[in-house]
Every structure is written in structure tokens, then in C-alpha cells.
Design a protein around this motif. Structure first.
Motif, mmCIF file in Angstrom:
data_model
loop_
_atom_site.group_PDB
_atom_site.id
_atom_site.type_symbol
_atom_site.label_atom_id
_atom_site.label_comp_id
_atom_site.label_asym_id
_atom_site.label_seq_id
_atom_site.Cartn_x
_atom_site.Cartn_y
_atom_site.Cartn_z
ATOM 1 N N THR A 1 -14.431 -26.690 -73.701
ATOM 2 C CA THR A 1 -14.965 -25.881 -72.436
ATOM 3 C C THR A 1 -14.489 -24.148 -72.943
ATOM 4 O OG1 THR A 1 -12.246 -25.947 -71.712
ATOM 5 C CG2 THR A 1 -13.966 -27.743 -71.308
ATOM 6 N N LYS A 2 -14.054 -23.676 -74.205
ATOM 7 C CA LYS A 2 -14.134 -22.235 -73.926
ATOM 8 C C LYS A 2 -16.236 -22.096 -74.114
ATOM 9 C CE LYS A 2 -12.174 -19.888 -77.703
ATOM 10 N NZ LYS A 2 -12.726 -18.159 -76.832
ATOM 11 N N GLU A 3 -16.550 -22.935 -75.329
ATOM 12 C CA GLU A 3 -17.314 -22.216 -75.959
ATOM 13 C C GLU A 3 -18.495 -23.130 -75.257
ATOM 14 O OE1 GLU A 3 -17.198 -21.000 -79.580
ATOM 15 O OE2 GLU A 3 -15.424 -20.467 -78.607
ATOM 16 N N ASN B 1 -6.099 -26.014 -69.666
ATOM 17 C CA ASN B 1 -5.929 -24.680 -68.448
ATOM 18 C C ASN B 1 -5.261 -23.933 -69.559
ATOM 19 O OD1 ASN B 1 -8.574 -25.054 -67.319
ATOM 20 N ND2 ASN B 1 -6.734 -25.715 -65.513
ATOM 21 N N SER C 1 -17.221 -13.372 -80.535
ATOM 22 C CA SER C 1 -15.279 -13.248 -79.470
ATOM 23 C C SER C 1 -13.525 -13.219 -80.712
ATOM 24 C CB SER C 1 -15.624 -14.869 -78.924
ATOM 25 O OG SER C 1 -15.637 -16.023 -80.851
ATOM 26 N N SER D 1 -16.776 -20.730 -84.575
ATOM 27 C CA SER D 1 -16.436 -19.279 -83.558
ATOM 28 C C SER D 1 -17.866 -18.865 -83.652
ATOM 29 C CB SER D 1 -15.109 -18.493 -83.335
ATOM 30 O OG SER D 1 -15.889 -16.998 -82.474
ATOM 31 N N ALA E 1 -9.894 -28.763 -75.133
ATOM 32 C CA ALA E 1 -10.076 -26.901 -74.566
ATOM 33 C C ALA E 1 -11.044 -25.650 -75.522
ATOM 34 C CB ALA E 1 -8.742 -26.069 -74.981
ATOM 35 N N ASP F 1 -7.297 -18.059 -76.878
ATOM 36 C CA ASP F 1 -7.617 -16.770 -76.725
ATOM 37 C C ASP F 1 -7.368 -15.786 -77.235
ATOM 38 O OD1 ASP F 1 -10.783 -18.084 -75.483
ATOM 39 O OD2 ASP F 1 -9.684 -17.546 -73.421
ATOM 40 N N ARG G 1 -6.118 -23.391 -73.698
ATOM 41 C CA ARG G 1 -7.565 -21.943 -73.285
ATOM 42 C C ARG G 1 -6.951 -20.980 -73.903
ATOM 43 N NH1 ARG G 1 -12.752 -22.649 -69.954
ATOM 44 N NH2 ARG G 1 -13.488 -20.502 -70.984
ATOM 45 N N GLU G 2 -6.482 -20.350 -72.625
ATOM 46 C CA GLU G 2 -5.875 -18.997 -72.767
ATOM 47 C C GLU G 2 -4.979 -18.724 -74.119
ATOM 48 O OE1 GLU G 2 -2.549 -18.870 -69.351
ATOM 49 O OE2 GLU G 2 -4.065 -18.832 -68.292
#
Length: 507
Positions: A433-435, A53, A267, A263, A430, A60, A56-57
């Protein structure tokens, strides 16, 4: 739940719960220490999810603006390969231990000549030389580094007759794999952000490594044109995708740890849709479409020490490193450090009088005496009485081990390797789940991924726990590790071919 309890929760004996067969009973005090270490090094599924978690932050944050903890470097690689790329290229790979120079010929869809590509169906031919980097180079100067590299390039060109085949007017295209965090304003430009992997070479950070290399090549009159600078993770992804369209991520689990993925441009907030360098991408309704390869450089994850399960031994490694406070994730999970963690634990136990009594532990006091291959060989030892492990310890540490000490080293090697593998799953989880990635192949390169006998199985188990897979016997996991093609050689050549094609040129 600890590692031992996780492996076979029903069994009350720690030694029987471990993946390794027991050699001897340990004295109660040492057995208690092993239980303590087991708890310190085990990373539960709940903790893995907490790490992911936060991961991922930070991913980003790196896409939003430059200068964040995980830099999420833009690479200017605009797509995966078509599989039709062709041509002959020179590639240079500056790794953590070696310098490698390759002549790579890409065959595309054309069947290769059997005389230069003996493997049926192989889409490339490769000739290479590997040169070990002298230890002093790692703490030298830019002048010494690039002079050394130019010398090796010259040696390779001469040995293969390429200095006669190419000229300054018609140079050989060169791709450079530079596997360190770098900011790229263009695909043939790379400003080093910070050295990693134990390097501390003066006069390179904050400078364009491509320009520094070009200067030395020009001084030596080398018939080379630098087309691209890439990271090995991007190379691994591109090389694998050349043959395998299910490739989703390129990853390195070796001296360092890192990953790259494609990516969506929309984004990447720090990249303006009006940037003229994106002219090859399309635009729809004011929203930029298309893709861009991102080199995460996530070895720097959690430099703030907010979520990673650090031990006192990890803190020791960080404090003694050339860059304390940097590359925190790498220092817990990468091959450069696993052997050192192992050494520090053994030294701690020895200094407390629990092991190696009445023996000279002078070698054990030397930093980085033990490398990660030491751990994998111990875990893979099936010799009678673990004779190979005993001999290896004798040669490396300078003394013999008692049965209980052999048992301890094997358990400890397991604890450290399991933690490393489980943490390595976090970066990939990470990204997925993000993508919204649910299936595909993670093309992995590096000594830990490809040489440790149990890494892939442990990594897959951890990934399944994080992503809550319903794993059924006999079924393949939805996301699996594949062995990457030669990313630093073949992948770099493919990217050079793609870039030349984008410029309307051919090798």
C-alpha cells in the motif's frame, strides 16, 4: 468475528467451524477455555487493517531518519539482477540455528553443464555444507563466534580443494548473509544494531561484523575477499528476481520475520541525493532517481505495544526473552516463538487442573521444549486416530494424551498458526500500500512459509481481506507467495556478482 465464526459463520458448533475435523467432544470447562482462546488469538480483518495503518507509519519513520523503531536499513544493492550474472563465489550464512557455507556458480544465460547442474534450465550450481551452531555460541563472545566461523570456512575450503585453487593474491570472492539488523555505510560493511532470534553474543553489537570476520579470516590465512554483507530477505528477493521478473518483495517467514523491497531513492529522506555513494544513480531536475533495496527489519514493529493483539502468553515470552521490549512483532508471528506460545497455553491449562491430570508435566515446564514444526505436524496429521500426534506428544512431553487432550492440542495449534499467518500478511500489505504495488510475486523463504502445510493459504486470505480483493474462484490472486530461490546462498552470490561488475571486476 473469531476464527471459528470466520471459517464457517453459519454453523453453531465450534468444532465443525474449525478447519480441523473433530476427534472428541470436550468437557464443558475445557470447551469454554477453548472458546476463550479462540477469541484471544483471532485477528479480525478490521484489526489487521489497523495494524497495517500503523505499520505504514513506522516504515515511513524509518525512511526519514536513523534510530527509529523499524530501521529500514539501506543495503547498497542498487538494482534487481539482469539475469546475466556469472561467476563462482563462496557464500556464508549465519542463521538462527545453523551456519551454512556454499560454493555457488552462476551461469547467467549460458546453458549450464549437465554434469554440475542436473536441473534443466537452472541458472546456478551449488555445493554446500551445513553446520549446526553449538548452543553455547548464542550467548558467548565475539572471539568465540568468529573463531568458530573461520574454522568452518577453512574446513569447507579444504574439503572442496578451494584452498589450492585460490590464493591470498587471487582470492575467492565471498558473500556473507548476516540476517540481523545492521547499519551499512557500504555493501561490504555492517554494524550490528541488536541481536535477535535469541542471540546475545557479547562484543558484536555496535561493531562492524565484516571487519571482525575479515580479522579472523586473515589470522587463518584464508584465500577469501569479502565482497558484500547482505540480509536474507534481500537475498531472497534478488535470487528470485534472477529468474522471475515479477518479483516485488523478498520475505522471510521462518525463525524470524522480515521483508525487503526496492524503494525509490527519492523516498529515502535519510539518504542525501548528493551522497557520493549514489554515483551510479541518476539525477533529474535536482531529484534523485533510481532504486535502493531496503531491508526493513520489521520484526521490531510496534515495540510500543500500541496496536498488536498481544495476549498474556505473548507478554510472558517477551519478559523471559534475552531482550524484553524488543522484536514485538516477531514474538507474535515468527517460527521461533509459535511453539513456545503453544507450550505456555498448555502449561497454563495444566496448572489450573484442566488437562494432563496425574501426569508429570516436568518437560512441559522447560522453555522452548516445543518448536513450530510440532504445531505443523499436528495440523498435518491424517493418521488413524491421530496416532502420529499422540506419539509425537509422548516423545516430546513424556506422557500420553486422552482423546479430548489430543483434540485440544490440535485446536490450539490451529489458533496460534492462523494468528501468525494473518499477522505475517500485515508487513507485506504495508509495503504494497505504501509503494502502490498491486500485482507481483512475494518471494518467501523460511521454515514457516515453506513447511507449514496451511501457511500460504491463510496468509493469502488475510492479505486479500486487508487489500479488499474481489476474490473469484479459479482466478489467481494479484499478489501471491512464491517459494524463494536460495536467498542466503544463490542470492548472496548474485549480489556479489552485481557488486563486482559495478566495480568493473569479474569473478
Amino acid at each position: 468475528m473469531s476464527l471459528s465464526a470466520h471459517l464457517v459463520a453459519q454453523d453453531s458448533s465450534w468444532r465443525q467451524r474449525s478447519e480441523l475435523a473433530a476427534l472428541a467432544d470436550l468437557p464443558p470447562q475445557l470447551d469454554s477455555e477453548l472458546e476463550r482462546l479462540d477469541k484471544e488469538f483471532w485477528v479480525s480483518a478490521e484489526k489487521l487493517k489497523e495494524v497495517v495503518n500503523r505499520f505504514r507509519e513506522e516504515l515511513d519513520e524509518g525512511l526519514q531518519e536513523n534510530g527509529r523503531n523499524i530501521p529500514m536499513n539501506i543495503t547498497w544493492v542498487h538494482s534487481l539482477p539482469s539475469g546475466n550474472e556469472r561467476g563462482t563465489f563462496l557464500t556464508l550464512d549465519l542463521g538462527g540455528t545453523n551456519l551454512r557455507v556454499c560454493k555457488v556458480t552462476l551461469h547467467g544465460q549460458e546453458p549450464p553443464n549437465p554434469t554440475n547442474s542436473p536441473s534443466p534450465g537452472q541458472k546456478f550450481s551449488l555445493e554446500q555444507e551445513q553446520y549446526k551452531l553449538p548452543d553455547h555460541i548464542k550467548s558467548s563472545t565475539a572471539e568465540e563466534l568468529w573463531t568458530h566461523i573461520a574454522d568452518k570456512l577453512s574446513t569447507f575450503l579444504s574439503s572442496k580443494g578451494l584452498d589450492k585453487e585460490y590464493t591470498k593474491e587471487k582470492p575467492m570472492p565471498l558473500g556473507f548473509t548476516f540476517s540481523y539488523p545492521a547499519t551499512q555505510d557500504a555493501i561490504n560493511h555492517a554494524v550490528l544494531q541488536t541481536w535477535t532470534k535469541g542471540f546475545d553474543i557479547k562484543g558484536v553489537e555496535g561493531h562492524d561484523v565484516a571487519a571482525q570476520l575479515r580479522e579472523k579470516m586473515a589470522a587463518r590465512n584464508l584465500p577469501l575477499e569479502l565482497i558484500c554483507v547482505i540480509n536474507d530477505t534481500v537475498g531472497a528477493m534478488i535470487a528470485s528476481a534472477y529468474n522471475d521478473p515479477e518479483t516485488i518483495i523478498g520475505a522471510i517467514f521462518g525463525t524470524g520475520c522480515n521483508a525487503a523491497y526496492m524503494s525509490s531513492l527519492s523516498s529515502i529522506a535519510k539518504l542525501s541525493p548528493s551522497d557520493p555513494r549514489l554515483k551510479s544513480s541518476s539525477s533529474s531536475g535536482g531529484k534523485t532517481t533510481g532504486k535502493m533495496a531496503i531491508n526493513c527489519e520489521y520484526g521490531a514493529f510496534d515495540n510500543a505495544h500500541a496496536v498488536l493483539p498481544r495476549t498474556a502468553y505473548d507478554a510472558q515470552i517477551d519478559a523471559a526473552s534475552p531482550r524484553p521490549g524488543e522484536q514485538s512483532f516477531e514474538k507474535l508471528s515468527a517460527g521461533l516463538y509459535l511453539g513456545e506460545i503453544f507450550r505456555l497455553v498448555l502449561l497454563d491449562l495444566a496448572d489450573r487442573g484442566l488437562v494432563f491430570k496425574d501426569r508429570d508435566v516436568g518437560r512441559l515446564r522447560q522453555p522452548y521444549t516445543i518448536d513450530t514444526s510440532f504445531l505443523s505436524q499436528i495440523e498435518d496429521d491424517e493418521s488413524a486416530g491421530f496416532a502420529q500426534s499422540r506419539q509425537m506428544c509422548r516423545e516430546t512431553l513424556g506422557f500420553d494424551l486422552a482423546d479430548g487432550e489430543v483434540e485440544l492440542t490440535r485446536r490450539l495449534a490451529e489458533l496460534i498458526a492462523v494468528r501468525g499467518a494473518r499477522l505475517c500478511a500485515c508487513g507485506v500489505a504495508a509495503i504494497c500500500t505504501k509503494e502502490g504495488i498491486t500485482r507481483g510475486h512475494v518471494a518467501a523463504d523460511g521454515s514457516v512459509a515453506n513447511k507449514h502445510p496451511k501457511f500460504k493459504r491463510r496468509w493469502a486470505r488475510a492479505l486479500g481481506e486487508i487489500l479488499d480483493w474481489d476474490r473469484r474462484e479459479g482466478e489467481e490472486d494479484p499478489i501471491v507467495i512464491t517459494s524463494a530461490e536460495d536467498g542466503s546462498g544463490v542470492g548472496c552470490a548474485i549480489i556479489a556478482a552485481m557488486e563486482m561488475e559495478r566495480r568493473g571486476r569479474r569473478a
